[in-house]
Design a protein around this motif. Structure first.
Motif, short mmCIF file in Angstrom:
data_model
loop_
_atom_site.label_atom_id
_atom_site.label_comp_id
_atom_site.label_asym_id
_atom_site.label_seq_id
_atom_site.Cartn_x
_atom_site.Cartn_y
_atom_site.Cartn_z
N GLY A 1 0.60 -15.66 -0.35
CA GLY A 1 0.48 -16.27 -1.58
C GLY A 1 -0.57 -16.02 -1.81
N VAL A 2 -2.00 -17.37 -2.83
CA VAL A 2 -3.42 -16.80 -2.90
C VAL A 2 -3.87 -16.89 -1.40
CG1 VAL A 2 -5.44 -17.52 -3.43
CG2 VAL A 2 -3.38 -17.79 -5.11
N ALA B 1 -2.87 -3.54 -3.91
CA ALA B 1 -3.37 -4.22 -4.89
C ALA B 1 -3.17 -4.28 -6.42
CB ALA B 1 -5.16 -3.95 -4.80
N VAL C 1 2.63 -6.01 3.65
CA VAL C 1 2.43 -6.94 3.10
C VAL C 1 3.24 -6.64 1.56
CG1 VAL C 1 0.71 -8.36 2.41
CG2 VAL C 1 0.55 -7.00 5.31
N GLY C 2 3.39 -8.15 1.39
CA GLY C 2 4.24 -8.66 -0.32
C GLY C 2 3.49 -9.51 -0.70
N LYS D 1 -13.76 2.40 2.05
CA LYS D 1 -14.39 1.85 2.70
C LYS D 1 -15.60 2.30 4.06
CE LYS D 1 -15.10 -1.95 0.29
NZ LYS D 1 -14.16 -1.66 -0.69
N LYS E 1 6.07 -5.27 -6.26
CA LYS E 1 6.40 -5.91 -4.78
C LYS E 1 7.40 -6.78 -4.83
CE LYS E 1 2.34 -5.95 -3.12
NZ LYS E 1 1.67 -5.63 -1.95
N GLY F 1 -6.15 -7.24 6.53
CA GLY F 1 -5.97 -6.34 7.26
C GLY F 1 -6.89 -6.58 7.72
N GLY G 1 -9.99 -8.85 5.08
CA GLY G 1 -9.41 -9.34 4.80
C GLY G 1 -8.36 -10.19 5.81
N TYR H 1 2.40 -4.08 -11.22
CA TYR H 1 2.67 -4.82 -9.99
C TYR H 1 3.32 -5.87 -8.76
CZ TYR H 1 -0.09 -7.68 -6.37
OH TYR H 1 -0.75 -8.16 -4.45
N GLY I 1 -5.00 -0.54 5.14
CA GLY I 1 -6.04 -1.41 5.15
C GLY I 1 -6.43 -2.23 6.37
N VAL J 1 -9.90 7.04 3.99
CA VAL J 1 -9.11 7.76 2.66
C VAL J 1 -9.05 6.70 1.86
CG1 VAL J 1 -7.50 7.85 3.77
CG2 VAL J 1 -7.76 9.70 1.95
N ASP J 2 -8.70 7.68 0.67
CA ASP J 2 -8.16 6.73 -0.70
C ASP J 2 -6.50 7.04 -0.31
OD1 ASP J 2 -6.84 5.34 -2.97
OD2 ASP J 2 -8.72 6.61 -3.91
N LEU J 3 -5.99 5.96 -0.31
CA LEU J 3 -4.54 6.16 -0.12
C LEU J 3 -3.24 6.97 -1.51
CD1 LEU J 3 -3.25 2.63 2.23
CD2 LEU J 3 -3.27 5.18 3.09
N THR J 4 -3.60 6.67 -2.26
CA THR J 4 -3.14 7.13 -3.50
C THR J 4 -3.99 8.75 -3.89
OG1 THR J 4 -5.45 6.65 -5.02
CG2 THR J 4 -3.78 4.76 -4.86
N ARG K 1 -4.39 -9.45 -9.47
CA ARG K 1 -3.02 -9.67 -8.32
C ARG K 1 -1.78 -10.91 -8.72
NH1 ARG K 1 -5.82 -7.12 -5.81
NH2 ARG K 1 -5.61 -6.96 -3.55
N1 LIG Z 1 -5.16 -11.49 -1.15
C1 LIG Z 1 -4.77 -12.25 -1.85
O1 LIG Z 1 -4.09 -13.40 -2.51
C2 LIG Z 1 -3.23 -11.27 -1.90
C3 LIG Z 1 -1.54 -12.37 -2.60
C4 LIG Z 1 -0.23 -11.69 -2.23
C5 LIG Z 1 -1.04 -10.78 -1.72
N2 LIG Z 1 -1.94 -10.30 -1.60
C6 LIG Z 1 -1.03 -8.90 -0.53
O2 LIG Z 1 -1.82 -9.02 0.84
C7 LIG Z 1 -2.19 -7.59 0.78
C8 LIG Z 1 -3.82 -7.56 1.20
O3 LIG Z 1 -4.72 -7.77 0.36
P1 LIG Z 1 -6.22 -8.20 -0.09
O4 LIG Z 1 -6.76 -7.14 -1.16
O5 LIG Z 1 -6.35 -9.12 -1.00
O6 LIG Z 1 -6.54 -7.86 1.43
P2 LIG Z 1 -7.47 -7.14 2.47
O7 LIG Z 1 -6.32 -7.42 3.90
O8 LIG Z 1 -8.30 -7.82 2.74
O9 LIG Z 1 -8.01 -5.70 1.67
C9 LIG Z 1 -7.44 -4.63 1.65
C10 LIG Z 1 -7.59 -3.75 2.74
O10 LIG Z 1 -6.96 -2.69 2.12
C11 LIG Z 1 -7.66 -0.75 2.22
N3 LIG Z 1 -7.86 -0.58 0.69
C12 LIG Z 1 -7.40 -0.74 -0.43
N4 LIG Z 1 -7.09 -0.03 -0.78
C13 LIG Z 1 -7.02 1.01 -0.65
C14 LIG Z 1 -6.79 2.22 -0.89
N5 LIG Z 1 -6.74 2.84 -2.10
N6 LIG Z 1 -6.60 3.04 -0.29
C15 LIG Z 1 -7.26 3.12 1.14
N7 LIG Z 1 -7.03 1.29 1.37
C16 LIG Z 1 -6.96 0.94 0.54
C17 LIG Z 1 -9.54 -2.12 1.38
O11 LIG Z 1 -10.23 -1.30 1.79
P3 LIG Z 1 -10.76 -0.51 0.89
O12 LIG Z 1 -11.17 -1.41 -0.31
O13 LIG Z 1 -12.19 -0.07 1.79
O14 LIG Z 1 -10.50 0.59 0.66
C18 LIG Z 1 -8.71 -3.24 2.61
O15 LIG Z 1 -8.92 -2.92 3.94
C19 LIG Z 1 -1.84 -6.21 -0.24
O16 LIG Z 1 -1.29 -5.67 0.26
C20 LIG Z 1 -2.28 -7.63 -1.55
O17 LIG Z 1 -0.91 -7.20 -2.45
C21 LIG Z 1 -3.20 -10.29 -1.06
#
Ligand SMILES: NC(=O)c1ccc[n+]([C@@H]2O[C@H](COP(=O)([O-])OP(=O)(O)OC[C@H]3O[C@@H](n4cnc5c(N)ncnc54)[C@H](OP(=O)(O)O)[C@@H]3O)[C@@H](O)[C@H]2O)c1
Length: 255
Positions: free
Chosen positions: A176-177, A82, A130-131, A30, A149, A10, A8, A145, A4, A53-56, A255
């Motif tokens: 958090g957010v 996510a 990351v939690g 992507k 977490k 990552g 953002g 979800y 990931g 790759v899709d990690l799922t 989320r």
């Molecule tokens: N943002 C928030 O408000 C928030 C709050 C609490 C916790 N979190 C946690 O913080 C972490 C990052 O969250 P975010 O989505 O907001 O941030 P992010 O760091 O902006 O994006 C997530 C990264 O993971 C990749 N990804 C997502 N699903 C994937 C999959 N199935 N296979 C491979 N790669 C994947 C995305 O790229 P692709 O989409 O191209 O795959 C992207 O690079 C997560 O663990 C989330 O649960 C976020």
């Protein structure tokens, strides 16, 4: 290795590590944002490999092993996570919820085991997962979800204990957010009065700074909120936070 690592938080981990001179392996689905982040990191003079790759998917681990077989992975960051199924629990199929478990638990465990064993052998390394504050209490549309977490945090605490004597650092970075592209796309209301909204670069920096101070770091100044979420009067805590979550998520609840 950043699972990931394209957008953002990552991507911020990637930029900050590249500037510090670390070679990188970045994984995301992507290809375009993945290559853009990789290219920007290469400009810091480091080597960057990418894997789209899709990690799922069932072959995710096999493909990850293939791309990293000849390198020493000293730091694993599992950031991908996510809520890909935000229905109420009785309204979606188990297969949809299973994907949430696969991404946030299944593949994370596989990666930690694969990259953690050589770290323990070398008596050196770091594992940062990351939690979410969603893992501290139940909330609507977060049945699974929130559960994964919560699991992630208990897993990190336990792993931290097991690896302490081997000098392998383990940290659960609780967010958090946070204003990430994924959250912008979902259309979160970032303007709820009194709500803290973190910046991806800031929380990534906090995570790297706190890596050696595991097992858990609550980022973005949210430690007091997390303490309140641990109140034993669960109905009070869950209902109070539910009101806030409704303002944040509206009907989306992702989320
Ligand atoms: N943002 C928030 O408000 C928030 C709050 C609490 C916790 N979190 C946690 O913080 C972490 C990052 O969250 P975010 O989505 O907001 O941030 P992010 O760091 O902006 O994006 C997530 C990264 O993971 C990749 N990804 C997502 N699903 C994937 C999959 N199935 N296979 C491979 N790669 C994947 C995305 O790229 P692709 O989409 O191209 O795959 C992207 O690079 C997560 O663990 C989330 O649960 C976020």
């Amino acid at each position: 290795m950043i699972a990931g690592g394209s957008e953002g938080v990552g991507a911020e981990f990637a930029h900050q590590l590249a500037r510090a001179g670390f070679n990188l392996v970045l994984i995301a689905r992507k290809p375009d944002p993945l290559e853009q982040t990789a290219e920007a990191c290469r400009r810091s003079g480091v080597e960057v490999r990418t894997l789209a790759v899709d990690l799922t998917s069932p072959d995710a681990m096999e493909r990850t092993v293939a791309v990293t077989g000849d390198v020493e992975v000293g730091l694993l960051i599992y950031n991908a996570g996510a809520n890909t199924c935000s229905e109420q629990f009785l309204d979606a199929g188990l297969a949809d919820f299973q994907k949430v478990i696969d991404l946030n638990v299944g593949t994370m465990l596989a990666m930690v085991q694969h990259f953690g064993r050589p770290m323990r052998e070398r008596r050196r390394g770091g594992i940062l997962m990351v939690g979410s504050m969603a893992g501290y209490l139940g909330s609507e549309r977060h049945t699974v979800y929130g559960g994964v977490k919560a699991f992630g945090r208990i897993f990190a605490e336990s792993l931290w204990l097991e690896l302490r004597e081997y000098d392998v650092h383990v940290l659960e970075l609780v967010l958090g957010v946070t204003r990430t592209p994924a959250m912008e796309r979902v259309g979160l209301n970032f303007d709820v009065p009194g709500m803290r909204v973190a910046d991806p670069a800031d929380v990534a920096r906090e995570g790297l700074e706190q890596l050696a101070n595991g097992p858990v770091h609550v980022a973005g100044g949210n430690a007091d909120d997390v303490a309140r979420r641990n109140d034993p009067d669960r109905a009070k805590v869950v209902l109070r936070t539910h009101e806030f979550m409704q303002k944040l998520l509206g009907e989306r609840g992702t989320r």
